[in-house]
Design an enzyme around this catalytic site. Structure first.
Site, PDB file in Angstrom:
ATOM      1  N   GLY A 114     -33.299   8.742 -63.385  1.00 29.87           N
ATOM      2  CA  GLY A 114     -34.465   7.859 -63.698  1.00 29.87           C
ATOM      3  C   GLY A 114     -34.748   8.263 -61.591  1.00 29.87           C
ATOM      4  N   GLY A 187     -11.340  12.776 -45.393  1.00 34.05           N
ATOM      5  CA  GLY A 187     -10.119  13.478 -44.588  1.00 34.05           C
ATOM      6  C   GLY A 187      -8.254  12.955 -43.678  1.00 34.05           C
ATOM      7  N   GLU A 205     -10.782  19.236 -36.407  1.00 39.51           N
ATOM      8  CA  GLU A 205     -11.298  18.177 -36.572  1.00 39.51           C
ATOM      9  C   GLU A 205     -12.599  18.700 -35.403  1.00 39.51           C
ATOM     10  OE1 GLU A 205     -13.139  14.918 -37.471  1.00 39.51           O
ATOM     11  OE2 GLU A 205     -14.341  14.882 -35.614  1.00 39.51           O
ATOM     12  N   LEU A 320     -20.660   2.132 -46.767  1.00 40.75           N
ATOM     13  CA  LEU A 320     -19.548   1.370 -47.304  1.00 40.75           C
ATOM     14  C   LEU A 320     -19.893   0.610 -48.673  1.00 40.75           C
ATOM     15  CD1 LEU A 320     -18.268  -0.235 -43.692  1.00 40.75           C
ATOM     16  CD2 LEU A 320     -17.264   1.717 -45.316  1.00 40.75           C
ATOM     17  N   HIS A 445       3.876 -19.294 -40.959  1.00 41.14           N
ATOM     18  CA  HIS A 445       4.879 -18.669 -40.926  1.00 41.14           C
ATOM     19  C   HIS A 445       6.456 -18.256 -41.787  1.00 41.14           C
ATOM     20  CE1 HIS A 445       7.334 -17.152 -37.811  1.00 41.14           C
ATOM     21  NE2 HIS A 445       9.174 -18.301 -38.614  1.00 41.14           N
TER      22      HIS A 445
HETATM   23  P1  NAI Z   1     -16.654  10.422 -41.433  1.00 37.78           P
HETATM   24  O1  NAI Z   1     -18.000  10.824 -41.091  1.00 37.78           O
HETATM   25  O2  NAI Z   1     -16.001   9.636 -41.378  1.00 37.78           O
HETATM   26  O3  NAI Z   1     -15.922  12.113 -41.056  1.00 37.78           O
HETATM   27  C1  NAI Z   1     -16.359  13.013 -40.397  1.00 37.78           C
HETATM   28  C2  NAI Z   1     -15.503  13.413 -39.927  1.00 37.78           C
HETATM   29  O4  NAI Z   1     -16.224  15.124 -39.448  1.00 37.78           O
HETATM   30  C3  NAI Z   1     -15.970  13.682 -38.690  1.00 37.78           C
HETATM   31  O5  NAI Z   1     -14.743  13.192 -37.738  1.00 37.78           O
HETATM   32  C4  NAI Z   1     -16.335  14.648 -38.056  1.00 37.78           C
HETATM   33  O6  NAI Z   1     -16.699  15.138 -36.790  1.00 37.78           O
HETATM   34  C5  NAI Z   1     -16.255  15.855 -38.717  1.00 37.78           C
HETATM   35  N1  NAI Z   1     -16.785  16.936 -37.905  1.00 37.78           N
HETATM   36  C6  NAI Z   1     -18.441  17.681 -38.497  1.00 37.78           C
HETATM   37  N2  NAI Z   1     -18.473  18.765 -39.093  1.00 37.78           N
HETATM   38  C7  NAI Z   1     -17.509  19.069 -38.585  1.00 37.78           C
HETATM   39  C8  NAI Z   1     -16.828  20.224 -38.490  1.00 37.78           C
HETATM   40  N3  NAI Z   1     -17.971  21.673 -38.210  1.00 37.78           N
HETATM   41  N4  NAI Z   1     -16.093  21.411 -37.512  1.00 37.78           N
HETATM   42  C9  NAI Z   1     -14.683  19.816 -37.414  1.00 37.78           C
HETATM   43  N5  NAI Z   1     -15.013  18.569 -37.899  1.00 37.78           N
HETATM   44  C10 NAI Z   1     -16.358  18.651 -38.015  1.00 37.78           C
HETATM   45  O7  NAI Z   1     -16.882  11.493 -42.719  1.00 37.78           O
HETATM   46  P2  NAI Z   1     -15.465  11.644 -44.268  1.00 37.78           P
HETATM   47  O8  NAI Z   1     -14.578  10.821 -43.806  1.00 37.78           O
HETATM   48  O9  NAI Z   1     -16.362  12.850 -45.372  1.00 37.78           O
HETATM   49  O10 NAI Z   1     -16.205  10.560 -45.204  1.00 37.78           O
HETATM   50  C11 NAI Z   1     -18.197  10.108 -45.641  1.00 37.78           C
HETATM   51  C12 NAI Z   1     -18.539   8.342 -46.048  1.00 37.78           C
HETATM   52  O11 NAI Z   1     -17.046   7.797 -46.848  1.00 37.78           O
HETATM   53  C13 NAI Z   1     -18.321   7.921 -43.845  1.00 37.78           C
HETATM   54  O12 NAI Z   1     -19.467   6.669 -43.833  1.00 37.78           O
HETATM   55  C14 NAI Z   1     -16.824   7.018 -44.659  1.00 37.78           C
HETATM   56  O13 NAI Z   1     -17.347   5.317 -44.233  1.00 37.78           O
HETATM   57  C15 NAI Z   1     -17.105   6.473 -46.548  1.00 37.78           C
HETATM   58  N6  NAI Z   1     -15.832   6.384 -47.012  1.00 37.78           N
HETATM   59  C16 NAI Z   1     -15.130   4.817 -46.487  1.00 37.78           C
HETATM   60  C17 NAI Z   1     -14.285   4.836 -46.902  1.00 37.78           C
HETATM   61  C18 NAI Z   1     -13.554   3.025 -46.121  1.00 37.78           C
HETATM   62  O14 NAI Z   1     -14.000   2.658 -46.144  1.00 37.78           O
HETATM   63  N7  NAI Z   1     -11.931   3.546 -46.801  1.00 37.78           N
HETATM   64  C19 NAI Z   1     -13.089   5.880 -47.654  1.00 37.78           C
HETATM   65  C20 NAI Z   1     -14.000   6.661 -48.082  1.00 37.78           C
HETATM   66  C21 NAI Z   1     -15.105   7.332 -47.547  1.00 37.78           C
END
Ligand code: NAI
Length: 466
Positions: A114, A187, A205, A320, A445
């Site tokens: 869409g 990750g 990282e 989220l 408890h």
């Molecule tokens: P993220 O933004 O949480 O983490 C990405 C990480 O990659 C950061 O720590 C960053 O510093 C690192 N990074 C970036 N470029 C880099 C480089 N060139 N070399 C090394 N490290 C590097 O993103 P992620 O884990 O991919 O998740 C994406 C989205 O999905 C987020 O907004 C997350 O909140 C959401 N998500 C939430 C979940 C949950 O609530 N349980 C589960 C999975 C995803």
């Protein structure tokens, strides 16, 4: 031409929840989705399938520790095909459930891509090259986000050896070694899955800590716990190259603070360096984007075009599912003439690893930066009877409250079941509760949640069991 009160583009948790709420409010509603199934990234290739694998792999890893509880079962044997079948079954149960909910709420659904075709018009590119245009008073863009890749680095995802979060759900063999680029939520969750199943996992990282943005103390303890589980960390390391090798793939990175580049090789590489809003075609439709490529909204989900709204990952804020869901409800209420609202100060976030990490509100770092005077109360699970009984004593609860008013400003939990426990803090904060309110609330408890009460006691006065 079919005509609606509201047409929602994208059937992820933002879009489908918006459709249900709009229909409940009496609006004639249609939902447009390009995938063959509803639920978006969350249900199809995100939250739900990853939790199926996280739970199953946690059970697998648990077997090695059952003897400590007097349960001797021998060595766990992995049947990855069966584990993957569990994942696909769970996804299907959820997508089927959504088909039922759309029918139940009399929502018209269209399968196709869409696009906003001007004020009050949505064009849908259907299967087989056909197209259809529908008319509507209101449009809600809920197109979500896509894998961002690494800025400035060419990554060729084949989803077998070099994978995104989607491919990392679908390995049909446990990779002997796995490099995870990015120590964020994806990750660490998917890295945990494969580490538990036997993979040698190395997380590379950029920042000096994992889960950047989380409370610093939580992040440090969490890293130690994951290291104990066998995950290796290379922090302060900027990845500059990811390439296929003869066997597996290589990742090249250099220390952020300067120094020599290093290259590691592994059977597979997961690139989890964030997601980007999915805005294809929106610029052509005249919809304004912000400096980070997200749809610009006015704080009430309105875009620059009258009658066109946007919610979820495609606009500003944390990416989220539950944030998108709440925005979906709020925008449906606004369209129906009510006062829809989302309280962005109280959006919990959970990392579904073992143990879980959960937080709501401000971190200590954020409070310090904002110059807010606060009190911190902490309680470790080692001092909680139920945690001892379950051999789940890793972690702690931290309650942060305003120094003068005692109002709770943030709660951070690392420990078994943190993702469930965080919600009592969210409810408290939604009602502007104090540490004393939480501390004086009777907690059953023996429960892990008593540690939340004790941390609140510690912030307000003194804990009992420490
Ligand atoms: P993220 O933004 O949480 O983490 C990405 C990480 O990659 C950061 O720590 C960053 O510093 C690192 N990074 C970036 N470029 C880099 C480089 N060139 N070399 C090394 N490290 C590097 O993103 P992620 O884990 O991919 O998740 C994406 C989205 O999905 C987020 O907004 C997350 O909140 C959401 N998500 C939430 C979940 C949950 O609530 N349980 C589960 C999975 C995803």
């Amino acid at each position: 031409m079919p005509s609606y009160d509201v047409v929602i583009i994208g059937a992820g948790p933002g879009g489908y929840v918006c459709a249900i709420k709009a229909a409940q409010l009496g609006l004639k509603t249609a939902l447009v989705e390009k995938r063959p199934t509803f639920g978006g990234t969350c249900v199809n290739v995100g939250c739900i399938p990853s939790k199926a694998l996280l739970h199953a792999s946690e059970k697998f890893a648990e077997v090695a520790h059952l003897a400590d509880l007097g349960v001797e079962v021998g060595k766990a044997k992995l049947n990855l095909a069966a584990m993957q079948a569990h994942r696909t079954k769970v996804v299907k149960q959820n997508t089927d459930g959504l088909v039922f909910l759309m029918k139940k709420n009399k929502i018209d659904t269209y399968q196709g891509t869409g696009t906003v075709a001007g004020k009050g018009k949505v064009a849908i590119a259907l299967e087989g090259g056909k197209a259809e245009t529908i008319e509507t008073k209101n449009i809600v863009i809920a197109t979500g986000s896509d894998v961002a890749g690494i800025p400035g680095v060419k990554v060729e995802f084949d989803e077998k050896v070099i994978v995104s979060s989607t491919g990392a759900l679908e390995f049909d063999k446990v990779p002997a070694s796995l490099i995870v680029v990015g120590g964020g939520v994806i990750g660490l969750e998917l890295g945990s899955v494969w580490a538990r199943l036997g993979s040698k996992v190395t997380v590379v990282e950029y920042l000096d800590s994992i889960l950047g943005g989380m409370d610093g103390e939580v992040s440090k303890q969490f890293q130690r716990m994951l290291a104990k589980q066998g995950i290796e960390f290379r922090l302060g390391a900027k990845v500059t190259g990811v390439a296929k090798a003869k066997k597996g793939a290589t990742v090249t990175f250099e220390p952020v603070k300067g120094g020599d580049a290093e290259t590691l090789t592994a059977d597979a590489v997961l690139v989890a360096t964030g997601r980007k809003p999915y805005t294809d075609g929106l610029k052509d439709a005249g919809i304004e984007l912000d400096e980070r490529g997200r749809v610009k909204t006015d704080g009430h989900f309105r875009t620059n075009i009258e009658g066109v709204y946007a919610i979820g990952d495609v606009i500003a804020g944390p990416m989220l599912a539950h944030k998108a869901e709440d925005e979906g409800v709020a925008v449906a209420e606004i369209i129906a003439g009510q006062k829809g609202h989302v309280n962005y100060d109280v959006i919990p976030s959970v990392v579904y690893t073992s143990p879980e990490v959960a937080s709501v509100g401000k971190t200590e770092e954020e409070l310090k930066k904002a110059g807010v005077e606060y009190k911190a109360g902490k309680f470790p699970f080692t001092a909680n009877g139920r945690a001892r009984a379950m051999a789940a004593t890793d972690g702690f609860v931290k309650v942060l409250a305003d120094k003068a008013s005692d109002r709770v400003l943030g709660v951070h939990i690392i420990g078994f079941g943190a993702g469930e426990m965080i919600h009592e803090a969210a409810v408290l904060m939604e009602f502007s509760g104090s540490a004393e309110d939480l501390a004086r609330t009777c907690h059953a408890h023996p429960t892990m949640s008593e540690a939340v009460k004790e941390a609140a006691l510690a912030a307000w006065s003194k804990p009992i069991h420490m």
